[in-house]
Design a protein around this motif. Structure first.
Motif, PDB file in Angstrom:
ATOM      1  N   SER A   1       0.830  -1.213   0.000  1.00 56.49           N
ATOM      2  CA  SER A   1       0.000   0.000   0.000  1.00 56.49           C
ATOM      3  C   SER A   1       0.862   1.259   0.000  1.00 56.49           C
ATOM      4  N   GLN A   2       2.009   1.211   0.665  1.00 61.85           N
ATOM      5  CA  GLN A   2       2.918   2.366   0.713  1.00 61.85           C
ATOM      6  C   GLN A   2       3.700   2.531  -0.585  1.00 61.85           C
TER       7      GLN A   2
ATOM      8  N   ALA B   1       2.839   1.191  -3.744  1.00 62.33           N
ATOM      9  CA  ALA B   1       2.080   0.854  -4.956  1.00 62.33           C
ATOM     10  C   ALA B   1       2.461   1.738  -6.136  1.00 62.33           C
TER      11      ALA B   1
ATOM     12  N   ALA C   1      -2.768  -9.397  -2.940  1.00 65.51           N
ATOM     13  CA  ALA C   1      -2.191  -8.253  -3.640  1.00 65.51           C
ATOM     14  C   ALA C   1      -2.942  -7.972  -4.931  1.00 65.51           C
TER      15      ALA C   1
ATOM     16  N   ALA D   1      -6.259  -6.260  -4.188  1.00 65.15           N
ATOM     17  CA  ALA D   1      -6.071  -4.850  -3.818  1.00 65.15           C
ATOM     18  C   ALA D   1      -5.676  -4.004  -5.032  1.00 65.15           C
TER      19      ALA D   1
ATOM     20  N   ALA E   1      -7.829  -0.969  -7.047  1.00 66.56           N
ATOM     21  CA  ALA E   1      -7.258   0.379  -7.129  1.00 66.56           C
ATOM     22  C   ALA E   1      -6.936   0.787  -8.575  1.00 66.56           C
TER      23      ALA E   1
END
Length: 109
Positions: free
Chosen positions: A45-46, A48, A70, A73, A77
């Motif tokens: 998440s940090q 991406a 992953a 997610a 997104a």
């Protein structure tokens, strides 16, 4: 499909494809696909923004569970991500090329 997540077999990953390895540092160091990008799942998440959005991303872990998370997610997104079924264990069993971050023979841990 792994829990409704799109997936492909290790031998179906195109040569030169964007391959994202979401395993932990020790797993990566022991053996990984040459040319893969390493971002542990916990940091995805940090980090991406390091994953290209203009191409399909093939995501791999040890056996497929973390990479499925992953992929879910990333797809939510806006990425086009696919889980690599069987992960690096299947990669190794298929005899595909591997590299290690040491002088030891590459292996999956």
């Amino acid at each position: 499909m792994f829990g409704g997540v799109p997936e492909t077999g290790v031998t179906e990953v195109p040569e030169g494809a964007c391959l994202l390895d979401v395993r932990e540092d020790d797993e990566w160091s022991a053996g990984h696909a040459p040319g893969a990008v390493h971002i542990p799942l916990g940091l995805l998440s940090q980090r991406a923004g390091e994953v290209p959005k203009d191409t399909r991303v093939y995501v791999v872990c040890r056996v497929g569970g973390r990479s499925a998370q992953a992929v879910m997610a990333l797809n939510q997104a806006g990425w086009d991500a696919v889980n690599v079924a069987g992960g690096m264990q299947a990669w190794e069993h298929a005899g595909l090329e591997m590299a290690a971050e040491s002088d030891e023979e590459p292996r999956v841990v």
